[in-house]
Design a protein around this motif. Sequence first.
Motif, PDB file in Angstrom:
ATOM      1  N   THR A 234      75.665  36.145  56.070  1.00 31.81           N
ATOM      2  CA  THR A 234      76.699  35.980  57.093  1.00 31.81           C
ATOM      3  C   THR A 234      78.077  35.714  56.506  1.00 31.81           C
ATOM      4  OG1 THR A 234      76.178  33.603  57.269  1.00 31.81           O
ATOM      5  CG2 THR A 234      75.012  35.120  58.762  1.00 31.81           C
ATOM      6  N   ALA A 235      78.187  35.670  55.187  1.00 36.01           N
ATOM      7  CA  ALA A 235      79.478  35.413  54.558  1.00 36.01           C
ATOM      8  C   ALA A 235      80.455  36.550  54.864  1.00 36.01           C
ATOM      9  CB  ALA A 235      79.305  35.264  53.047  1.00 36.01           C
ATOM     10  N   PRO A 236      81.739  36.240  55.075  1.00 34.82           N
ATOM     11  CA  PRO A 236      82.725  37.285  55.386  1.00 34.82           C
ATOM     12  C   PRO A 236      82.796  38.372  54.316  1.00 34.82           C
ATOM     13  CG  PRO A 236      83.636  35.114  55.839  1.00 34.82           C
ATOM     14  CD  PRO A 236      82.325  34.897  55.144  1.00 34.82           C
ATOM     15  N   THR A 237      82.719  37.970  53.043  1.00 36.79           N
ATOM     16  CA  THR A 237      82.801  38.968  51.975  1.00 36.79           C
ATOM     17  C   THR A 237      81.607  39.916  52.007  1.00 36.79           C
ATOM     18  OG1 THR A 237      81.795  37.325  50.492  1.00 36.79           O
ATOM     19  CG2 THR A 237      84.200  37.558  50.424  1.00 36.79           C
ATOM     20  N   THR A 238      80.448  39.391  52.363  1.00 36.78           N
ATOM     21  CA  THR A 238      79.253  40.236  52.454  1.00 36.78           C
ATOM     22  C   THR A 238      79.419  41.277  53.559  1.00 36.78           C
ATOM     23  OG1 THR A 238      77.841  38.410  51.701  1.00 36.78           O
ATOM     24  CG2 THR A 238      76.762  40.260  52.819  1.00 36.78           C
ATOM     25  N   GLY A 239      79.826  40.807  54.739  1.00 34.92           N
ATOM     26  CA  GLY A 239      80.013  41.729  55.862  1.00 34.92           C
ATOM     27  C   GLY A 239      81.090  42.762  55.590  1.00 34.92           C
ATOM     28  N   ALA A 240      82.192  42.327  54.963  1.00 38.15           N
ATOM     29  CA  ALA A 240      83.284  43.257  54.667  1.00 38.15           C
ATOM     30  C   ALA A 240      82.835  44.328  53.678  1.00 38.15           C
ATOM     31  CB  ALA A 240      84.482  42.489  54.104  1.00 38.15           C
ATOM     32  N   ALA A 241      82.050  43.928  52.675  1.00 38.57           N
ATOM     33  CA  ALA A 241      81.577  44.893  51.681  1.00 38.57           C
ATOM     34  C   ALA A 241      80.665  45.937  52.320  1.00 38.57           C
ATOM     35  CB  ALA A 241      80.835  44.156  50.558  1.00 38.57           C
ATOM     36  N   PHE A 242      79.742  45.491  53.171  1.00 36.15           N
ATOM     37  CA  PHE A 242      78.850  46.442  53.838  1.00 36.15           C
ATOM     38  C   PHE A 242      79.624  47.371  54.762  1.00 36.15           C
ATOM     39  CE2 PHE A 242      75.248  43.448  52.923  1.00 36.15           C
ATOM     40  CZ  PHE A 242      74.487  44.357  52.207  1.00 36.15           C
ATOM     41  N   LEU A 243      80.584  46.825  55.491  1.00 35.84           N
ATOM     42  CA  LEU A 243      81.378  47.651  56.399  1.00 35.84           C
ATOM     43  C   LEU A 243      82.159  48.699  55.621  1.00 35.84           C
ATOM     44  CD1 LEU A 243      82.443  48.259  59.228  1.00 35.84           C
ATOM     45  CD2 LEU A 243      84.218  46.515  58.849  1.00 35.84           C
ATOM     46  N   LEU A 244      82.780  48.280  54.523  1.00 33.42           N
ATOM     47  CA  LEU A 244      83.530  49.227  53.694  1.00 33.42           C
ATOM     48  C   LEU A 244      82.615  50.317  53.152  1.00 33.42           C
ATOM     49  CD1 LEU A 244      86.128  50.099  52.235  1.00 33.42           C
ATOM     50  CD2 LEU A 244      85.513  48.500  50.384  1.00 33.42           C
ATOM     51  N   GLY A 245      81.438  49.926  52.664  1.00 34.66           N
ATOM     52  CA  GLY A 245      80.502  50.901  52.123  1.00 34.66           C
ATOM     53  C   GLY A 245      80.067  51.920  53.162  1.00 34.66           C
ATOM     54  N   ILE A 246      79.742  51.453  54.369  1.00 32.34           N
ATOM     55  CA  ILE A 246      79.303  52.358  55.437  1.00 32.34           C
ATOM     56  C   ILE A 246      80.425  53.309  55.833  1.00 32.34           C
ATOM     57  CG2 ILE A 246      78.581  52.448  57.852  1.00 32.34           C
ATOM     58  CD1 ILE A 246      77.100  49.781  57.328  1.00 32.34           C
ATOM     59  N   LEU A 247      81.638  52.780  55.964  1.00 31.07           N
ATOM     60  CA  LEU A 247      82.769  53.623  56.349  1.00 31.07           C
ATOM     61  C   LEU A 247      83.057  54.694  55.299  1.00 31.07           C
ATOM     62  CD1 LEU A 247      85.233  50.966  57.853  1.00 31.07           C
ATOM     63  CD2 LEU A 247      83.880  52.670  59.088  1.00 31.07           C
ATOM     64  N   LEU A 248      82.994  54.305  54.026  1.00 34.77           N
ATOM     65  CA  LEU A 248      83.281  55.271  52.965  1.00 34.77           C
ATOM     66  C   LEU A 248      82.199  56.342  52.866  1.00 34.77           C
ATOM     67  CD1 LEU A 248      84.724  52.960  50.159  1.00 34.77           C
ATOM     68  CD2 LEU A 248      85.943  54.720  51.445  1.00 34.77           C
ATOM     69  N   LEU A 249      80.949  55.974  53.062  1.00 34.80           N
ATOM     70  CA  LEU A 249      79.883  56.971  53.014  1.00 34.80           C
ATOM     71  C   LEU A 249      79.963  57.898  54.229  1.00 34.80           C
ATOM     72  CD1 LEU A 249      76.876  54.872  51.653  1.00 34.80           C
ATOM     73  CD2 LEU A 249      78.355  56.461  50.418  1.00 34.80           C
ATOM     74  N   ALA A 250      80.392  57.357  55.369  1.00 32.74           N
ATOM     75  CA  ALA A 250      80.620  58.224  56.527  1.00 32.74           C
ATOM     76  C   ALA A 250      81.778  59.181  56.253  1.00 32.74           C
ATOM     77  CB  ALA A 250      80.915  57.372  57.764  1.00 32.74           C
ATOM     78  N   ALA A 251      82.824  58.656  55.602  1.00 27.76           N
ATOM     79  CA  ALA A 251      83.954  59.510  55.233  1.00 27.76           C
ATOM     80  C   ALA A 251      83.527  60.578  54.238  1.00 27.76           C
ATOM     81  CB  ALA A 251      85.076  58.660  54.644  1.00 27.76           C
ATOM     82  N   LEU A 252      82.573  60.230  53.353  1.00 24.37           N
ATOM     83  CA  LEU A 252      82.047  61.209  52.395  1.00 24.37           C
ATOM     84  C   LEU A 252      81.403  62.374  53.131  1.00 24.37           C
ATOM     85  CD1 LEU A 252      81.112  62.164  49.554  1.00 24.37           C
ATOM     86  CD2 LEU A 252      79.116  60.683  49.848  1.00 24.37           C
ATOM     87  N   GLY A 253      80.564  62.066  54.136  1.00 22.57           N
ATOM     88  CA  GLY A 253      79.912  63.123  54.896  1.00 22.57           C
ATOM     89  C   GLY A 253      80.912  64.003  55.625  1.00 22.57           C
ATOM     90  N   ALA A 254      81.928  63.370  56.243  1.00 22.75           N
ATOM     91  CA  ALA A 254      82.940  64.141  56.964  1.00 22.75           C
ATOM     92  C   ALA A 254      83.746  65.012  56.011  1.00 22.75           C
ATOM     93  CB  ALA A 254      83.867  63.186  57.720  1.00 22.75           C
TER      94      ALA A 254
END
Length: 498
Positions: A234-254
């Motif tokens: 639940t740490a903010p850094t953990t959530g931010a890292a996962f969100l960034l990773g998901i967004l970048l991988l979605a951007a990779l697909g697009a």
Amino acid sequence: MSTPRPASRPVASTPARPTAILTIICVSYFMVILDNSIIFTGLPSIQTTFGFSPTGLTWVQDAYTLVFGGLLLLGARAGDLVGRRRMFTLSLVLFSLASLLVGAAPTDWWLVTARALQGIGAAILAPSSLALLTASFPAGAARNRAVAAYSAVAGIGASLGLVVGGVLADWVSWRAGFYLNVPIGIAMLVAARRYIAETETRRGRFDLVGAVCATVGVGALVFGIIEAAEAGWTAPTTGAAFLLGILLLAALGANEARAEQPIMPLRLFTDRHRNGAYLVRMLYLGAMIGFFFFTAQLLQGAWGFTPFQAGLAFLPMSGVNFVVALLVTRLVARFGSTPVLATGVALTLVGMAWLSRVGADGSYLTAVALPMVLIGIGQRLAFAPMTTAGLAGAEQRDAGAASGVVNTAHQLGSALGLGILTAVGTVAGPSGASATDALVERVSAALTGGSVMLAAALVLVGVLIARPSRPNPPASVADAEPEARSAAARDAVTVPAR
């Protein structure tokens, strides 16, 4: 993005000095393979020198593999567009400089950054070296001999690196193995400019956005997993890292869907058989990198082995690797690629599960050596058919990209898997226990996690690979290191992973 370049004529179609060219290519590639293994027996010394936490130590390896895997496809494309000799010499400069910086590292962040720079050099050198080999030697007996020598270098370098790393860390310093790369790299750089001709260039563009999204996206996920083990989910850094990773991988697909010349064409992922091979490879390599990473620490930190003794302790695995290598071709020809793959994964699973039961007072023969034998046999049986499955059914125009995706899955799977296993080991470590007991618990938990990955890989072999959507091509089981597979595949040479 680069501007299209007109095609240029190659300086020479056949090598004037084939022995010199082959020596330059093999020695340079040997340097990368050796360095990829040499780090493991030096990890306890590195941790002591810089005061890394158990999770922080992961980045010494992951910084290298993340950048290596993320930029591998871009490195292969650069050789096609700019010239393979030009990129090969650039890679030698980068890798040698990075090795010097690793050896001289005064702080932990310096070391991790220099390892990432090594990954850039390796991502250019690995595909460039094989591409130069295929461009320098005409198809037929000459090329077959060159590929055989290149393959032998891969196997020997990976095994010898553990022993050499142990010797240097024990008798000199863990830094010595990295300093050794500097004179070798300089010598190969001078020789390459003298003996290797430039290759033909092609028109095209760099998919830089795709490479960056893949590297940083997976890196953010790895960081999130490791951060969760230390700071909590639940740490903010953990959530931010996962969100960034998901967004970048979605951007990779697009990006890959609309890019004019994508480094990872999405049509490669429309085949169930290949998708299974990519997933199996990621899971398998995640487990294997954990095996090397944690076993080396166990032998030295809990069992009191010196770095040299720890390097020698891996010889049962290396020995059976070479023996089984002589039989793989016959086994695939007789039983088929998929049964050999399933057997290899199953044997690795049994060996890993056995090794995960290790304790601080176990016997080396029964607790480590015998499981290593099973892991060594399984690894050798699994890699070649796993690579064949990753290329099955790919169109000729996608041959280079398909082999590149196989290698990207190899490296990024290693980085992601090591992050997961490190997090598993950290959570399992008992509070208040002695350093030795805590280390044993971390290693046992991590290797148990590796066993789960292998079990999942075995299930995927049965569900996705055992029932291919189209016939498999004949298996090829040459023993080259997976990183070497690149866009050079379109030059009619296929060198499966070891």
